[in-house]
Design a protein around this motif. Structure first.
Motif, PDB file in Angstrom:
ATOM      1  N   HIS A   1      37.363  37.940  37.980  1.00 45.47           N
ATOM      2  CA  HIS A   1      36.982  38.400  39.323  1.00 45.47           C
ATOM      3  C   HIS A   1      35.588  39.048  39.267  1.00 45.47           C
ATOM      4  O   HIS A   1      35.443  40.265  39.416  1.00 45.47           O
ATOM      5  CB  HIS A   1      38.010  39.405  39.861  1.00 45.47           C
ATOM      6  CG  HIS A   1      39.413  38.895  39.887  1.00 45.47           C
ATOM      7  ND1 HIS A   1      39.818  37.897  40.747  1.00 45.47           N
ATOM      8  CD2 HIS A   1      40.504  39.238  39.171  1.00 45.47           C
ATOM      9  CE1 HIS A   1      41.110  37.652  40.554  1.00 45.47           C
ATOM     10  NE2 HIS A   1      41.548  38.443  39.597  1.00 45.47           N
TER      11      HIS A   1
ATOM     12  N   GLU B   1      35.245  43.408  39.954  1.00 46.39           N
ATOM     13  CA  GLU B   1      35.709  44.245  38.854  1.00 46.39           C
ATOM     14  C   GLU B   1      34.633  45.112  38.186  1.00 46.39           C
ATOM     15  O   GLU B   1      34.931  46.239  37.775  1.00 46.39           O
ATOM     16  CB  GLU B   1      36.424  43.390  37.810  1.00 46.39           C
ATOM     17  CG  GLU B   1      37.854  43.077  38.171  1.00 46.39           C
ATOM     18  CD  GLU B   1      38.708  44.327  38.317  1.00 46.39           C
ATOM     19  OE1 GLU B   1      38.655  45.207  37.441  1.00 46.39           O
ATOM     20  OE2 GLU B   1      39.404  44.423  39.332  1.00 46.39           O
TER      21      GLU B   1
ATOM     22  N   ASN C   1      34.516  48.786  39.091  1.00 43.39           N
ATOM     23  CA  ASN C   1      35.632  49.686  38.800  1.00 43.39           C
ATOM     24  C   ASN C   1      35.480  50.475  37.513  1.00 43.39           C
ATOM     25  O   ASN C   1      36.316  51.334  37.218  1.00 43.39           O
ATOM     26  CB  ASN C   1      36.935  48.881  38.752  1.00 43.39           C
ATOM     27  CG  ASN C   1      37.336  48.368  40.109  1.00 43.39           C
ATOM     28  OD1 ASN C   1      37.003  48.955  41.132  1.00 43.39           O
ATOM     29  ND2 ASN C   1      38.050  47.256  40.142  1.00 43.39           N
TER      30      ASN C   1
ATOM     31  N   LEU D   1      43.307  49.306  44.235  1.00 39.46           N
ATOM     32  CA  LEU D   1      42.433  48.140  44.392  1.00 39.46           C
ATOM     33  C   LEU D   1      41.688  48.163  45.730  1.00 39.46           C
ATOM     34  O   LEU D   1      40.498  47.842  45.784  1.00 39.46           O
ATOM     35  CB  LEU D   1      43.253  46.860  44.253  1.00 39.46           C
ATOM     36  CG  LEU D   1      42.459  45.556  44.124  1.00 39.46           C
ATOM     37  CD1 LEU D   1      41.629  45.543  42.848  1.00 39.46           C
ATOM     38  CD2 LEU D   1      43.405  44.357  44.142  1.00 39.46           C
TER      39      LEU D   1
ATOM     40  N   VAL E   1      43.494  44.416  31.391  1.00 39.01           N
ATOM     41  CA  VAL E   1      43.733  45.102  32.662  1.00 39.01           C
ATOM     42  C   VAL E   1      45.136  45.697  32.711  1.00 39.01           C
ATOM     43  O   VAL E   1      45.356  46.750  33.317  1.00 39.01           O
ATOM     44  CB  VAL E   1      43.486  44.137  33.844  1.00 39.01           C
ATOM     45  CG1 VAL E   1      44.556  43.054  33.927  1.00 39.01           C
ATOM     46  CG2 VAL E   1      43.368  44.910  35.152  1.00 39.01           C
TER      47      VAL E   1
ATOM     48  N   ASP F   1      40.269  39.579  33.423  1.00 39.83           N
ATOM     49  CA  ASP F   1      40.563  40.008  34.787  1.00 39.83           C
ATOM     50  C   ASP F   1      39.781  41.257  35.173  1.00 39.83           C
ATOM     51  O   ASP F   1      39.627  41.550  36.350  1.00 39.83           O
ATOM     52  CB  ASP F   1      42.070  40.286  34.889  1.00 39.83           C
ATOM     53  CG  ASP F   1      42.526  40.626  36.286  1.00 39.83           C
ATOM     54  OD1 ASP F   1      42.446  41.826  36.646  1.00 39.83           O
ATOM     55  OD2 ASP F   1      42.948  39.727  37.027  1.00 39.83           O
ATOM     56  N   THR F   2      39.279  41.981  34.199  1.00 33.69           N
ATOM     57  CA  THR F   2      38.651  43.264  34.460  1.00 33.69           C
ATOM     58  C   THR F   2      37.421  43.445  33.571  1.00 33.69           C
ATOM     59  O   THR F   2      37.090  42.577  32.761  1.00 33.69           O
ATOM     60  CB  THR F   2      39.663  44.399  34.211  1.00 33.69           C
ATOM     61  OG1 THR F   2      39.110  45.656  34.625  1.00 33.69           O
ATOM     62  CG2 THR F   2      40.053  44.493  32.737  1.00 33.69           C
ATOM     63  N   TYR F   3      36.753  44.560  33.743  1.00 34.14           N
ATOM     64  CA  TYR F   3      35.631  44.922  32.885  1.00 34.14           C
ATOM     65  C   TYR F   3      36.154  45.389  31.531  1.00 34.14           C
ATOM     66  O   TYR F   3      37.291  45.862  31.448  1.00 34.14           O
ATOM     67  CB  TYR F   3      34.802  46.050  33.533  1.00 34.14           C
ATOM     68  CG  TYR F   3      35.638  47.303  33.742  1.00 34.14           C
ATOM     69  CD1 TYR F   3      35.728  48.287  32.753  1.00 34.14           C
ATOM     70  CD2 TYR F   3      36.382  47.471  34.893  1.00 34.14           C
ATOM     71  CE1 TYR F   3      36.529  49.402  32.920  1.00 34.14           C
ATOM     72  CE2 TYR F   3      37.182  48.579  35.072  1.00 34.14           C
ATOM     73  CZ  TYR F   3      37.254  49.538  34.080  1.00 34.14           C
ATOM     74  OH  TYR F   3      38.069  50.639  34.236  1.00 34.14           O
TER      75      TYR F   3
ATOM     76  N   HIS G   1      33.670  42.246  30.847  1.00 32.13           N
ATOM     77  CA  HIS G   1      33.914  40.805  30.843  1.00 32.13           C
ATOM     78  C   HIS G   1      33.478  40.249  29.489  1.00 32.13           C
ATOM     79  O   HIS G   1      32.489  39.525  29.377  1.00 32.13           O
ATOM     80  CB  HIS G   1      33.196  40.150  32.010  1.00 32.13           C
ATOM     81  CG  HIS G   1      33.831  40.452  33.324  1.00 32.13           C
ATOM     82  ND1 HIS G   1      33.632  41.641  33.990  1.00 32.13           N
ATOM     83  CD2 HIS G   1      34.713  39.754  34.075  1.00 32.13           C
ATOM     84  CE1 HIS G   1      34.333  41.639  35.110  1.00 32.13           C
ATOM     85  NE2 HIS G   1      35.000  40.514  35.182  1.00 32.13           N
TER      86      HIS G   1
END
Length: 477
Positions: A69, A73, A76, A97, A302, A328-330, A332
């Motif tokens: 994403h 992401e 966040n 979220l 994540v 899915d998240t940092y 990446h």
């Protein structure tokens, strides 16, 4: 077109077609022209306009990331590292979220940061699951990466008014409209001048889409010959919601609806009927995934932040489930994600033999390629796309390099990535992204986060400031 030759690489991870698996090959030559590999083996005797010395290098296929994403992401970081809603089984989806969201001005920087990190960690193909945003296709084209554009659509949005009940605001017409717009965007992506974009049909979540929208989107994916992905079995609350609505588990219900198959991807697929957090009487979910040829996109980081994990990657592989990996998240960083996937699998199994590095690398390459319907990426063989990663095996963190892939995944990580090529075009050199200004995007995101933080109280159901939701590590003075 000119031919580029990587001559006499110390080691290359090449595709063994007879064995249907990757193999180490010492003193290898890899030649490519016009975006495709023309040779991968020993003793290349053809022409070459450019020759790169392979001394001190490992050449490996670019990694395939099937779930990410990028447009949201990166914002966040520092917000959602440690948050999870206790009343919703520690998921962060429903309460947090919606409040830590990049605004329109910040989105391009989010994308550039995420794609830069992915390229630096050896990802050459990415599935970008985002809500449509202005300039999306050109931004992806700018990156030089091969991207499966996956515009999400849904019939409802979720929310909570108290931190322990998930509610849904339904607008079926809006979902149908967003679906139509997503199909138009997919068509535009396939016509993009970069030639590296292609599409995927993605109804966002199993609990936010009507059965009709799910069936229509799956049929459209079949008609177009593209993959179909949905977030499902990603939260305990979602599992209970689907069993309440339909009397079946998320995986069981998708199967009943005829939605699973070889071009179907389940984003996360954690909470099956035999998961300790969601025991159900059927005990069939894992077999259903294997029997239908459905892929699970595994993104461990994540969930690990919230004490949640798949049970477990090695078990899914042993049962015959095709597995792919995602970020899915940092951060990446695909190599970091791979390392964590291995350690969690072995921890959950209490067995160091439960997942091999061979299986892990397959998930990050050919498993992801299979999910996307591609046999020309994720492997190095003549005729495949020239998506190549050059790893410096003389880097101190790669030494000793008895098994160079293990040294890369479990020790050196992206620090040893020297260069990355997509379609034969160099996009990373000596730790620098050549196609985007990573540092400028990160600096812009840093400033944008201050703006996002200021608006958190107006978006949060309890009107709490960000510091109350996600307290800093130490008190500021």
């Amino acid at each position: 077109m000119p031919t580029t030759l990587i001559r006499n690489a110390d080691v290359a991870i090449l595709w063994d077609a007879a064995a249907k698996q990757h193999a180490y090959v010492a003193n290898a030559d890899i030649a490519f022209e016009d975006g495709r590999l023309v040779f991968a083996g020993r003793d290349y005797a053809g022409p070459a306009e450019e020759t790169i010395s392979g001394t001190g290098l490992m050449v490996m296929p670019g990694l395939v990331n099937i779930h990410s994403h990028p447009s949201s992401e990166p914002m966040n970081k520092g917000f959602t590292d440690e948050v999870g809603t206790p009343g919703l089984y520690n998921s962060s989806l429903y309460e947090y979220l919606p409040v830590f969201r990049a605004d329109a001005e910040a989105v391009p920087s989010c994308v550039r940061v995420a794609l830069s990190e992915l390229l630096l960690s050896g990802v050459t193909t990415l599935a970008d699951l985002s809500m449509a945003h202005p300039g999306w296709l050109d931004l992806l084209g700018e990156s030089g990466m091969r991207v499966c554009i996956a515009p999400m659509f849904r019939s409802a949005r979720w929310y909570t008014k108290n931190g322990h009940v998930v509610e849904y605001a339904w607008d079926e017409k809006a979902g149908e409209k967003a679906f139509a717009e997503a199909m138009t965007l997919i068509e535009r992506s396939e016509q993009h001048e970069s030639g590296r974009l292609f599409g995927m049909v993605v109804p966002a979540q199993i609990d936010t889409c009507t059965p009709e929208l799910l069936k229509d989107s799956r049929e459209e994916a079949r008609r177009r010959g593209v993959s179909w992905q949905i977030h499902a079995a990603q939260a305990v609350s979602e599992f209970h919601e689907i069993t309440r609505r339909h009397g079946a588990t998320p995986i069981g219900w998708l199967h009943e609806q005829g939605l699973l198959g070889e071009r179907s991807i389940i984003g996360h697929g954690i909470f099956l009927d035999d998961h300790p957090s969601t025991p159900w009487h059927t005990q069939r979910d894992l077999d259903i995934l294997a029997e239908t040829g459905t892929t699970v996109a595994h993104c461990p980081t994540v969930f690990a932040r919230r004490g949640i994990t798949l049970k477990h990657l090695g078990r899914y592989k042993r049962r015959g489930v095709n597995m792919g990996l995602g970020t899915d998240t940092y951060p990446h960083n695909m190599l970091d994600e791979m390392r964590l996937a291995a350690y969690l699998a072995r921890t959950q199994a209490t067995d160091p033999r439960s997942l091999t590095t061979t299986e892990l690398f397959e998930a990050a390459t050919t498993g992801g390629a299979r999910a996307l319907g591609r046999d020309d990426i994720g492997r190095l063989a003549a005729g495949c796309r020239a998506d190549i990663v050059l790893v410096d095996i003389t880097h101190p963190m790669m030494r000793p390099a008895r098994d160079p892939l293990r040294s890369l995944i479990y020790a050196a990580g992206d620090r040893a990535v020297r260069a990355v090529y997509v379609d034969g075009q160099k996009v990373v050199e000596n730790g620098e992204v050549l196609t985007m200004d990573y540092r400028a995007a990160a600096a812009h995101l840093h400033e944008a986060q201050k703006r996002i933080e200021a608006r958190v109280p107006e978006l949060d159901w309890a009107h709490r400031p960000a510091e109350q939701i996600a307290p800093s590590t130490f008190r500021w003075s």
